[in-house]
Design an enzyme around this catalytic site. Structure first.
Site, PDB file in Angstrom:
ATOM      1  N   HIS A  35      37.876  49.667  42.678  1.00 33.78           N
ATOM      2  CA  HIS A  35      37.369  48.631  43.589  1.00 33.78           C
ATOM      3  C   HIS A  35      36.602  49.187  44.784  1.00 33.78           C
ATOM      4  O   HIS A  35      36.380  48.464  45.746  1.00 33.78           O
ATOM      5  CB  HIS A  35      38.537  47.747  44.068  1.00 33.78           C
ATOM      6  CG  HIS A  35      39.136  46.919  42.975  1.00 33.78           C
ATOM      7  ND1 HIS A  35      40.355  46.292  43.069  1.00 33.78           N
ATOM      8  CD2 HIS A  35      38.670  46.609  41.729  1.00 33.78           C
ATOM      9  CE1 HIS A  35      40.622  45.646  41.944  1.00 33.78           C
ATOM     10  NE2 HIS A  35      39.615  45.823  41.113  1.00 33.78           N
ATOM     11  N   ALA A  80      58.082  51.982  45.485  1.00 31.71           N
ATOM     12  CA  ALA A  80      57.388  53.137  44.902  1.00 31.71           C
ATOM     13  C   ALA A  80      57.737  54.421  45.659  1.00 31.71           C
ATOM     14  O   ALA A  80      57.938  55.468  45.048  1.00 31.71           O
ATOM     15  CB  ALA A  80      55.884  52.892  44.934  1.00 31.71           C
ATOM     16  N   CYS A 103      23.877  50.430  51.869  1.00 28.72           N
ATOM     17  CA  CYS A 103      22.789  49.725  52.552  1.00 28.72           C
ATOM     18  C   CYS A 103      22.200  48.653  51.635  1.00 28.72           C
ATOM     19  O   CYS A 103      21.867  48.924  50.484  1.00 28.72           O
ATOM     20  CB  CYS A 103      21.700  50.718  52.975  1.00 28.72           C
ATOM     21  SG  CYS A 103      20.302  49.882  53.760  1.00 28.72           S
ATOM     22  N   GLY A 122      53.095  49.140  41.700  1.00 23.97           N
ATOM     23  CA  GLY A 122      52.764  48.335  42.876  1.00 23.97           C
ATOM     24  C   GLY A 122      51.550  47.451  42.739  1.00 23.97           C
ATOM     25  O   GLY A 122      50.775  47.320  43.680  1.00 23.97           O
ATOM     26  N   CYS A 163      22.095  50.725  58.735  1.00 19.86           N
ATOM     27  CA  CYS A 163      21.707  51.977  58.088  1.00 19.86           C
ATOM     28  C   CYS A 163      20.611  52.643  58.937  1.00 19.86           C
ATOM     29  O   CYS A 163      19.956  51.973  59.739  1.00 19.86           O
ATOM     30  CB  CYS A 163      21.164  51.632  56.702  1.00 19.86           C
ATOM     31  SG  CYS A 163      20.525  53.025  55.752  1.00 19.86           S
ATOM     32  N   ASN A 171      43.211  50.456  44.852  1.00 24.48           N
ATOM     33  CA  ASN A 171      43.254  50.516  46.316  1.00 24.48           C
ATOM     34  C   ASN A 171      41.983  51.127  46.885  1.00 24.48           C
ATOM     35  O   ASN A 171      41.404  52.026  46.299  1.00 24.48           O
ATOM     36  CB  ASN A 171      44.465  51.334  46.777  1.00 24.48           C
ATOM     37  CG  ASN A 171      45.764  50.696  46.325  1.00 24.48           C
ATOM     38  OD1 ASN A 171      45.763  49.556  45.890  1.00 24.48           O
ATOM     39  ND2 ASN A 171      46.852  51.421  46.427  1.00 24.48           N
TER      40      ASN A 171
END
Ligand code: OAD
Length: 244
Positions: free
Chosen positions: A123, A235, A131, A191, A152, A106
């Site tokens: 992830h 969950a 940038c 999950g 940036c 997540n």
């Protein structure tokens, strides 16, 4: 002999109590009770785009503003949520366990906000930007973003610091996740549809190295056949029951 549901929960609680090295792999389902849509349900759709269509480098190159609009929508949605009892139960389990690693797919940051500490984010993070010109990664919590795509300080275009489809996971994080899975005596997989690699292989890796595997999900998945226990339910309802 088939165990009753309550017996399965009692057994899972005992395994959690007895384990000295627990690894947890979470997916979008743990945040469902907080109101964050999962990826592979109807409610995961945004303007009828599937996540795979937007979460990839080619889509960003083609239309950075569109991809940023999706992330801006998700950031706004997540900012309005709070961690749920499932996230909180994992914080309690971490506090009671000698060796504990939380591996999450997540990017919503809800584990951080609940207070989880030893966390590997496979992830990336919805609240970090990178940038494209100078490579700097920084935190950005502006909701909604003032300009899309955001810039940036060096003038370069920022992208979400998220691992997209077709991109490699950060080596050190994946390496640490593989090691943790190999050393676990108990792995909880919570999950996730377990359809996205390499995260989906971690429970099997743990199993091959002798860990017991408990799955928590509202439905059966590809993990279910080799899980030692498969707890079907939400969950946020089930995880607090695993903390004695
Ligand atoms: P998915 O949307 O593929 O799967 C969510 C899983 O959560 C499903 O198996 C549901 O059955 C389960 N679920 C839903 N509600 C639940 C609840 N209340 N309690 C327990 N389980 C519940 O999400 P992920 O497996 O996390 O990648 O997806 C993996 C990756 O694919 C994501 O990290 C994302 C996505 O594309 C990137 O963005 C790079």
């Amino acid at each position: 002999m088939k165990l009753q549901y309550s017996e399965q929960i009692d057994l899972a609680r005992r395994w959690v109590e007895d384990a000295t090295c627990i690894v947890v792999l979470t997916g979008a389902g743990i945040s469902a009770e907080s109101g964050v849509p999962t990826f592979r349900g109807e409610d995961g759709l945004w303007k009828s785009f599937r996540p795979e269509e937007l979460a990839n480098p080619e889509a960003f190159q083609r239309d950075p503003k569109l991809v940023w609009e999706w992330y801006d929508w998700r950031r706004g949605l997540v900012a309005a949520t709070v961690p749920n009892a499932g996230h909180e139960a994992l914080v309690e389990i971490e506090a009671k366990t000698d060796n504990f690693v939380l591996i999450t797919q997540n990017v919503d940051g809800l584990h951080d906000r609940a207070g989880s500490k030893n966390t590997l984010k496979l992830h990336g993070d919805l609240w970090r930007v990178r940038c494209l010109a100078c490579g700097q990664v920084s935190e950005n919590r502006e909701v909604p973003l003032r300009t899309l795509p955001p810039k940036c300080d060096c003038g370069g275009m920022l992208r979400p610091d998220i691992v997209w489809f077709g991109e490699a996971l950060p080596f050190e994080i994946m390496d640490a996740a593989w090691s943790a899975a190999s050393e676990a005596d108990l792995l909880l997989v919570i999950g996730t549809s377990a359809l996205v690699q390499p995260a989906a292989s971690l429970p099997l890796r743990a199993k091959e190295h002798g860990a017991q595997v408990i799955e928590v999900n509202v439905e059966k998945t590809v993990i279910t056949p080799y899980a030692d226990l498969s707890l079907i339910g939400k969950a946020a309802d089930l995880l607090p029951q695993l903390v004695s």
